[in-house]
Design a protein around this motif. Structure first.
Motif: not given
Ligand SMILES: Nc1nc2c(c(=O)[nH]1)N[C@H]1C(S)=C(S)[C@@H](COP(=O)(O)OP(=O)(O)OC[C@H]3O[C@@H](n4cnc5c(=O)[nH]c(N)nc54)[C@H](O)[C@@H]3O)O[C@H]1N2
Ligand SMILES: Nc1nc2c(c(=O)[nH]1)N[C@H]1C(S)=C(S)[C@@H](COP(=O)(O)OP(=O)(O)OC[C@H]3O[C@@H](n4cnc5c(=O)[nH]c(N)nc54)[C@H](O)[C@@H]3O)O[C@H]1N2
Ligand code: SF4
Ligand SMILES: [Mo]
Length: 721
Positions: A462, A610, A617
């Protein structure tokens, strides 16, 4: 297939470092919730980022992630054609769009036919634009007819959202512009490492101090942010609830409550007060490790200030008691008369680029656009009217994110994933990975071949931020327009086109426009009258001035009259009344409780997790940027010198970190800036350094937020092979 609109061009603003180019497209960074303004210029060597000083939130400043974001536009690191798993070789192989979309439509139709609509799951992301989040929620409910949709925002700020809603009747990350932070008198920043997670925002804390204000940071680690603090409290992870209650106890004991405010603007004080009084300072010291004199200092600094704020981020929120914890901090603010007063109050620093808007328009398991409740008959009727469907055809609320992932392969047989990489980012990730592998059918739409996309049956490539137009809502509730600056590579399509293509094959194509502005026009109508009312916002308005955006709620006023379109948005909420039925804020009586997994003889150390400055991320995007990888090349665990000595490991040596869920091997980073009973791991990497192999999936009973910030581990010395 691409919308034909040409890349937008507007005359150059101030654009240092781009003397040879004459056109800058103003837009916003693809990453975090600050949504820094930036300009994009098309040069000979590709796309270049230039400053956009006129945009107020970051005033031109960018962190390294934003500055290097164009690297991910390169065809060298991204997906440029659909991939379909070969029925012969079992490998992902290039395919045409029609073949890929046909295969997906068939897959969903088959699963629905065999197992019912709820066997089709959808998982979205807080990085998706408002238009995409809206279309994805509508796709799940109208095309697939499934209740099984949720998104990664559940892992992000859902506890703060739940606590904000129950106290104020409305949840918007910050109920005031970020700039107010610099003008208040005292800020308690709880579990936010702003200096690394939103670097340009650090200037507001610096200005706060220059203006004579006080900064208090609550974090088990002495982070770059904590180093800026006048007072740093380092509680044991998972004890913020006790800490906030202990502070409220002292506020009462020292007669520092604002009785007139409590009387006039709140309800529920007696119960909340009684609950707090059970948390004696000495008990709180024992639980948190924060000495009583420090608690008294906080109360003095916070109450002496004419204006004061509490801001929380993931530290206190990502706990199985995150909602009650945030409620306890809000209670402290209410008892001292802060929320709904100028330059004061409670706020949550949201996380993802559209962490705020992404939760307002219907990709959350229990919500419809406009932040409406899926269980509210009036809300269902309104949204069904906009969608042109029977309200009774809309499914009810589904599972929360972790529960949905946990149900894969069992009740939920197929999944459409858009905007998340749960193989790296979900709690208890090895189990989640195994669940994902057990699916009948997985579809991933992504920019890159993420760890999760590698497991898919069909991968759809995308377009990204700079290649498409759409709106996002930043941590202040400021709705912003991202503008298309460059053409995407030939083989990729936008998420909106993907949903249109699938909906067409499943009989609802006409309901899914591919031009973002058309989707936004529909979203306006769907959100009208809801909590998050966008009906008075238009692309035209968002293009005005310096593109500084419009704060929701912004209702459409005086339709058809001279007043039409004159609502200016709402930078500051609650100044007159809260969004509850009676206009009063509600105290919630809460009590401290243990974490889901406390330490014991076998697992004696607390693990918290964190972020670091240079990775974002799951790292799917930033691990593909050379400069960022050089700065933060891999996983590690922060260990206090005393623990390192006990383990007989030196800085850089490998250790195994083991929890009841699994084992990782990472180098240690010895630092005195962490509690001796706690270790810290960033979660940006897959493989043997994947922090989420260890984390505990215990969920908050209200928000369904997993306990990312606390679990019990042991650390063992290993020889590097
Ligand atoms: N241990 C631990 N784990 C955590 C956290 C933590 O503090 N500790 N934090 C948590 C938090 S707050 C979050 S927000 C999550 C985030 O973790 P994830 O949900 O995995 O977030 P991202 O790595 O941003 O993944 C986004 C994916 O979507 C793709 N992408 C980006 N833009 C677009 C788009 O417009 N369309 C499409 N189709 N794809 C797109 C990117 O390439 C990537 O592969 O992790 C959580 N996990
Ligand atoms: N560089 C970078 N920036 C990002 C992101 C990224 O991945 N990388 N992600 C974006 C997203 S989606 C989000 S949600 C935000 C997150 O932004 P932050 O909330 O600032 O990020 P974290 O590092 O998850 O957690 C903040 C701090 O909480 C502390 N902490 C751990 N356990 C506890 C606890 O029990 N109590 C308290 N009080 N503190 C604790 C940690 O030591 C850490 O310093 O960042 C956004 N910005
Ligand atoms: S602070 Fe956030 S929005 Fe700003 S440049 Fe960095 S990642 Fe992008
Ligand atoms: Mo997040």
């Amino acid at each position: 297939m691409h919308p034909t609109a040409a890349p937008e061009r507007i005359p150059t603003e101030h654009a240092p470092g781009s003397a040879t180019t004459d056109h800058v497209t103003p837009t916003h960074c693809p990453y975090c919730a600050l949504q820094c303004g930036m300009g994009l210029v098309r040069g000979a060597g590709g796309v270049e980022v230039v400053e956009r000083p006129a945009f107020p939130v970051n005033g031109g400043a960018l962190c390294g992630k934003g500055r290097t974001a164009p690297a991910v536009l390169s065809s060298r690191v991204r997906l440029t054609e659909p991939l379909v798993r070969s029925r012969v070789s079992g490998e992902l192989e290039p395919a045409g769009w029609d073949e890929a979309l046909d295969r997906i439509a068939e897959g969903f139709a088959r699963v629905r036919g065999e197992h019912g609509a709820d066997a089709c799951g959808v998982f979205g992301g807080g990085g998706l634009t408002n238009e995409k989040a809206y279309a994805l929620g509508k796709f799940a409910r109208v095309v697939l007819g499934t209740s099984q949709i949720d998104y990664n925002g559940r892992f992000c700020m859902s506890s703060a959202a739940a606590a904000g809603t129950r106290a104020f009747g409305l949840d918007r990350g910050l109920p005031f512009p970020l700039a107010d932070v610099a003008r208040t008198g005292c800020v308690i920043l709880v579990g936010s490492n702003l200096a690394e997670t939103m670097p340009p925002a650090l200037r507001y804390l610096t200005e706060l101090k220059e203006n004579g204000g006080t900064l208090i940071v609550v974090d088990p680690r002495r982070t770059r942010t904590a180093e800026q603090a006048d007072l740093h409290l380092a509680p044991r992870p998972g004890t913020d609830l006790a800490l906030a209650l202990g502070l409220l106890h002292l506020v009462v004991a020292e007669g520092r409550t604002d009785e007139a405010y409590i009387e006039e603007r709140t309800t529920g004080w007696e119960e909340a007060r009684a609950a707090a009084m059970a948390h004696w300072p000495e008990y709180v010291e024992r639980v948190t490790g924060v000495p009583v004199p420090q608690l008294r200092d906080v109360v003095r600094l916070f109450c002496d200030a004419e204006h004061a704020m509490v801001l929380t981020a993931r530290g206190p929120e990502q706990q199985a008691k995150g909602t009650d914890t945030v409620s306890a901090w809000i209670n402290l603010c209410l008892a001292t008369g802060r929320p709904g007063r100028f330059l004061s109050g409670y706020g949550c620093l949201t996380g993802q680029g559209n962490g705020q808007g992404g939760r307002e328009h219907g990709q959350k398991a229990d919500q419809l656009p406009g932040y409406r409740k899926l269980t509210d008959p009036a809300a269902r009727a309104h949204v069904a009217g906009v969608w042109g469907v029977d309200p009774d055809s809309l499914p009810g609320p589904g599972r929360s994110a972790y529960e949905l992932l946990d149900a894969l392969g069992r009740d939920v047989k197929s999944l459409l994933l858009m905007g998340s990489n749960p193989v790296v980012s979900a709690p208890r990730a090895a189990h989640v990975e195994e669940r994902i592998r057990s699916l009948d059918f997985l579809v991933v739409a992504d920019v890159v071949l993420s760890e999760t996309a590698r497991l898919a049956d069909v991968v759809l490539p995308v377009t990204q931020w700079a290649e498409e137009t759409g709106t996002v809502t930043n941590l202040e509730g400021r709705v912003l327009l991202r503008r298309r600056a460059v053409d995407p590579p030939g083989g990729v399509r936008s998420d909106l086109e993907v949903l249109h293509g699938l909906a067409s094959r499943l009989g609802h194509g006409e309901k899914f426009p591919v031009v973002a502005e058309e989707v936004f026009e529909e979203l306006r109508r769907a959100s009208a009258g809801g909590v998050a009312d966008y009906s008075g916002i238009s692309y035209g308005r968002l293009r005005e001035g310096d593109g500084e955006g419009v704060f929701w709620p912004c209702p459409q006023e005086g339709e058809g009259t001279q007043e039409e379109g004159t609502h200016r948005g709402t930078p500051r909420l609650f100044l007159e009344r809260f969004a509850t039925e009676d206009g009063r804020a509600r105290f919630v009586a809460v009590a401290h409780r243990d974490s889901a997994e406390e330490t014991d003889a076998e697992y004696p150390v607390v693990l918290t997790t964190g972020r670091v400055l240079s990775q974002y991320q799951s790292g799917a995007q930033t691990r593909r940027v050379e400069e960022l990888n050089a700065a933060a090349p891999g996983a590690f665990v922060e260990v206090h010198p005393r623990l390192a000595a006990r383990l007989r490991v030196a800085d850089g040596e490998a250790v195994a970190v083991v929890s009841r869920r699994g084992r990782v091997v990472v180098p240690v980073r010895v630092t005195s800036g962490i509690r001796a009973d706690t270790v810290f791991m960033p979660f940006h990497w897959p493989g043997e350094g994947r922090a989420n192999t260890l984390t505990h999936p215990a969920l908050d009973p209200v928000s369904r937020m997993p306990e990312f910030k606390v679990c019990a581990v042991r650390v063992e010395r290993v020889e590097r092979v």
